[in-house]
Structure formats: structure tokens, C-alpha cells
Design a protein around this motif. Structure first.
Motif, PDB file in Angstrom:
ATOM      1  N   LEU A  95       6.896   5.896   3.122  1.00  0.00           N
ATOM      2  CA  LEU A  95       6.120   4.675   3.281  1.00  0.00           C
ATOM      3  C   LEU A  95       4.644   4.991   3.493  1.00  0.00           C
ATOM      4  N   PRO A  96       3.755   4.058   3.101  1.00  0.00           N
ATOM      5  CA  PRO A  96       2.337   4.268   3.399  1.00  0.00           C
ATOM      6  C   PRO A  96       2.103   4.252   4.898  1.00  0.00           C
ATOM      7  N   GLY A 155      -2.490   4.650   3.577  1.00  0.00           N
ATOM      8  CA  GLY A 155      -2.629   5.834   2.735  1.00  0.00           C
ATOM      9  C   GLY A 155      -1.474   6.800   2.890  1.00  0.00           C
ATOM     10  N   TYR A 156      -1.665   7.969   2.302  1.00  0.00           N
ATOM     11  CA  TYR A 156      -0.620   8.995   2.252  1.00  0.00           C
ATOM     12  C   TYR A 156      -1.235  10.376   2.493  1.00  0.00           C
ATOM     13  N   PHE A 157      -0.437  11.254   3.069  1.00  0.00           N
ATOM     14  CA  PHE A 157      -0.819  12.664   3.162  1.00  0.00           C
ATOM     15  C   PHE A 157      -0.272  13.413   1.949  1.00  0.00           C
ATOM     16  N   CYS A 173      -4.349   1.463  -1.992  1.00  0.00           N
ATOM     17  CA  CYS A 173      -4.871   2.085  -0.767  1.00  0.00           C
ATOM     18  C   CYS A 173      -6.326   1.671  -0.544  1.00  0.00           C
ATOM     19  N   GLU A 174      -7.108   1.775  -1.591  1.00  0.00           N
ATOM     20  CA  GLU A 174      -8.532   1.467  -1.467  1.00  0.00           C
ATOM     21  C   GLU A 174      -8.744   0.003  -1.092  1.00  0.00           C
ATOM     22  N   LYS A 175      -7.978  -0.883  -1.710  1.00  0.00           N
ATOM     23  CA  LYS A 175      -8.128  -2.319  -1.438  1.00  0.00           C
ATOM     24  C   LYS A 175      -7.616  -2.710  -0.057  1.00  0.00           C
ATOM     25  N   SER A 176      -6.823  -1.844   0.559  1.00  0.00           N
ATOM     26  CA  SER A 176      -6.282  -2.166   1.882  1.00  0.00           C
ATOM     27  C   SER A 176      -7.285  -1.904   3.004  1.00  0.00           C
ATOM     28  N   ASP A 234      -0.049   7.721  -8.554  1.00  0.00           N
ATOM     29  CA  ASP A 234      -0.530   6.961  -9.709  1.00  0.00           C
ATOM     30  C   ASP A 234      -1.747   6.122  -9.340  1.00  0.00           C
ATOM     31  N   ILE A 235      -2.477   5.709 -10.357  1.00  0.00           N
ATOM     32  CA  ILE A 235      -3.735   5.010 -10.150  1.00  0.00           C
ATOM     33  C   ILE A 235      -3.543   3.678  -9.430  1.00  0.00           C
ATOM     34  N   ASN A 236      -2.442   2.985  -9.682  1.00  0.00           N
ATOM     35  CA  ASN A 236      -2.206   1.703  -9.019  1.00  0.00           C
ATOM     36  C   ASN A 236      -2.025   1.872  -7.514  1.00  0.00           C
ATOM     37  N   THR A 237      -1.350   2.957  -7.129  1.00  0.00           N
ATOM     38  CA  THR A 237      -1.171   3.232  -5.702  1.00  0.00           C
ATOM     39  C   THR A 237      -2.508   3.557  -5.045  1.00  0.00           C
TER      40      THR A 237
END
Length: 350
Positions: free
Chosen positions: A150-151, A134-136, A21-24, A14-17
Motif C-alpha cells: 500500500l502507499p 508514496g513508496y520506498f 503520488c505527486e497529485k496527493s 508506472d507513470i500513473n502511479t
């Protein structure tokens, strides 16, 4: 068909996730704490790169110049030239302005700035790490998976590049001299090289610690394609000793360091087996031959806080182009580990 390659599952995020990620994203820069790693003034006089540090404001303004679309190719092709000898993109005028107000940019002394200007981009890149959670998208055999767990803390950092043409023999000339028709180490520069690698891994391990990572999954960095055709075994040994010594000297709160040293597997095993008890690491070190991406993915699915190291280069950490051939696909020129990492994960957001 694509389904034959990637399977017929669907990965949904989803866009919030994605925004999380981007903000991290964080930029880790080597600090002035060299003395903690045994880097004294006598060693810095021998190799002043060990006394270099990158203040935040200086780094931020420098990459604005390096990432200008008009000059990306120039800076990439001149990565082995000292910063003070680069002229395109007004970088020379900018450096002159920094000299006038060096304290504003975070330097304690004018000579600290001059050390930086004598370095090339390929040398400065080993003072930088980009991190992002992030995620794969894929699991085993690069088949699309339906969930990730988990991320994962993604880390991008470069090793020492001894061979790329654009590096202009910069790293070779720093550590070696040509004598009797062969390259030999300059006196005392094996130690200088190890301390440089320790400083880089200390930066990586501390970023993991700050993010509560307990199971870093690292693959070999600088142990293969970037090695010269001489003194390869010694360089690999120094890379490995640097990591294992840090894991004895500092407590990074790791439960286990999961490490695939690639072509240096036997070297790593020998070093670990011969460590004296008084130099035992403070966490378990697990050597393995599994694909690091798949291993970290499995652990994240089971609720473990993990990190994944993406060995990178200056184009990624200084010019903002992580995995710049990711769209070309497996088997094409330039599609290597970093491209696969970017093509199969949210790492592209970095």
C-alpha cells in the motif's frame, strides 16, 4: 559494484502511479484552534507564537518569494531574522501590501498578521507540514525491492532548531534567559514550549486521521542534533509528554502509534511506565529501536495503512527543497536522514 550495494532486483513504477503520488501532495498549516489545546489568551500574551496561524493565501504568496532561486541562500542563512526585518526579494513591499488588505489573506485582525511578521522563518516552519502518499524503492538493508504494498503517507515537518548558526539563537532567546553564567528557563516557558510541540503534533496526527492512517510510524523529531547543550533532558521530556498527552486527549483513530524515539528511548519508556491510568493513551504506543523506514515498509506490504515522519527543516517546508543533498550519497557532508528518505523513495516528488 552498484549491485553489491543495492542488489540485482529492479523496482518498476508506472507513470500513473507517479502522477497519483505527486497529485496527493498537501500542505498542512496550523489553524486558529489553539484554545482546544489549552492555549488561552493569558498564555498567548506570554508567548505570542502560540497565537500565530498561517492562512493559505498568505502562505502561498510567501513561499513564492522564499523559493525564488536567486534568494534561496539568503533566506536560508537568515532564517532566524524576523519576517519584518527581511528585505531582499521585495518581501518588505509584499508585507506592506498584505497589511493594507490583511483580511483578503485570511487574517481576522491586523494584529494577527503583525504576530506573524515578528516571527522568524525557523519559528514559522513549525506551523507547517507537507504530506504526500508514496513508496520506498528499497527494503531491508537498503536493497532494491520488487514491490511496495500500500502507499505510505509521507509527512515532512521540522522540530525546534536550537543550534543551527543561521537560526541566530532565535529559539534559545524565546525560551531561556542567561542568568548566573548559565541558561535557565524563563518563567512559564516550559509550558509554552510543550504547547508549541503539542500544536505541531496535533497537526501531524490530524493529517494522519484525515487520510485514514491507523499505524503512524514516527521517529524522534528534535530529540538529537537540534538540542542545545543545556536543559536537554527537560526538552526531550517535553517533546515526549506532548505526544503522549495528545494520544490521551484526542482520538485520532490510531490502532497503534509506532515510535522510535532514538536517543530518548529510555526517557520515553520511563514516561510511559509512569503514566497514571486516567491518562492512558487511546491507542497502543509501541516503542521500538528498529529503522522506521524499514518498519513502515513491512507494514505497508502487509496491507496496513501507515504514515512515515521525515523530520525536516525550513529549507524543505518553506523553500521547497526536501532532501537537498540527496544526490551526494551516504557518508558525504549533509547526507542525513532526510536525504536518505528522498534518495530511496518517491518522496523526491514533493
Amino acid at each position: 559494484s552498484l549491485a553489491d550495494i543495492f542488489g540485482d532486483e529492479k523496482y518498476v513504477i508506472d507513470i500513473n502511479t507517479i502522477l497519483e503520488c505527486e497529485k496527493s501532495t498537501r500542505i498542512g498549516l496550523a489553524s486558529k484552534e489553539g484554545a482546544l489545546l489549552g492555549i488561552g489568551d493569558d498564555i498567548i500574551q506570554k508567548d505570542d507564537l502560540l497565537g500565530c496561524y498561517l492562512p493559505t493565501q498568505f502562505y502561498y504568496e510567501m513561499i513564492q518569494i522564499l523559493q525564488n532561486d536567486e534568494h534561496l541562500k539568503y533566506f536560508s542563512e537568515h532564517r532566524g531574522i524576523p519576517l519584518s526585518q527581511l528585505s531582499i526579494g521585495n518581501i518588505d513591499k509584499w508585507l506592506n501590501s498584505v497589511r493594507q488588505t490583511y483580511r483578503k489573506y485570511g487574517f481576522d485582525k491586523a494584529k494577527d498578521l503583525e504576530k506573524i511578521t515578528r516571527c522568524s522563518l525557523t519559528e514559522l516552519s513549525t506551523l507547517v507540514c507537507i504530506s504526500q502518499f508514496g513508496y520506498f524503492y528499497v527494503g531491508d538493508d537498503n536493497v532494491i525491492q520488487t514491490h511496495s504494498g500500500l502507499p505510505i503517507l509521507f509527512l515532512s515537518a521540522p522540530g525546534v532548531d536550537f543550534v543551527s548558526y543561521a537560526c541566530n539563537n532565535r529559539e534559545v532567546d524565546r525560551y531561556f534567559k542567561y542568568q548566573s553564567s548559565q541558561y535557565v528557563w524563563k518563567e512559564g516557558f516550559q509550558l509554552c514550549f510543550k504547547l508549541r510541540i503539542k500544536r505541531l503534533y496535533h497537526l501531524l496526527f490530524n493529517i494522519c486521521k484525515k487520510n485514514n492512517v491507523q499505524y503512524p510510524c514516527f521517529i524522534g523529531m528534535g530529540l538529537g542534533a537540534f538540542l542545545p547543550d543545556f536543559e536537554r533532558d527537560t526538552i526531550k521530556r517535553l517533546y515526549l509528554e506532548a505526544q503522549f498527552e495528545l494520544l490521551h486527549e484526542y482520538n485520532y483513530n490510531f490502532m497503534a502509534y509506532l515510535f522510535n524515539p532514538g536517543p530518548a528511548y529510555n526517557d520515553a519508556l520511563t514516561i510511559l511506565n509512569n503514566l497514571p491510568k486516567e491518562k492512558s493513551p487511546l491507542c497502543a504506543i509501541v516503542l521500538h529501536k528498529r529503522d522506521g523506514k524499514f518498519l513502515v515498509n513491512k507494514l505497508a506490504k502487509h496491507g496496513y495503512r501507515c504514515a512515515f515522519l521525515n523530520p525536516s527543516d525550513i529549507i524543505a517546508v518553506l523553500q521547497g527543497l526536501i532532501g537537498y543533498f540527496w544526490e551526494t550519497g551516504v557518508g558525504s557532508d549533509g547526507y542525513v536522514g532526510e536525504e536518505d528518505f528522498v534518495a530511496t523513495s518517491t518522496g523526491i516528488l514533493a
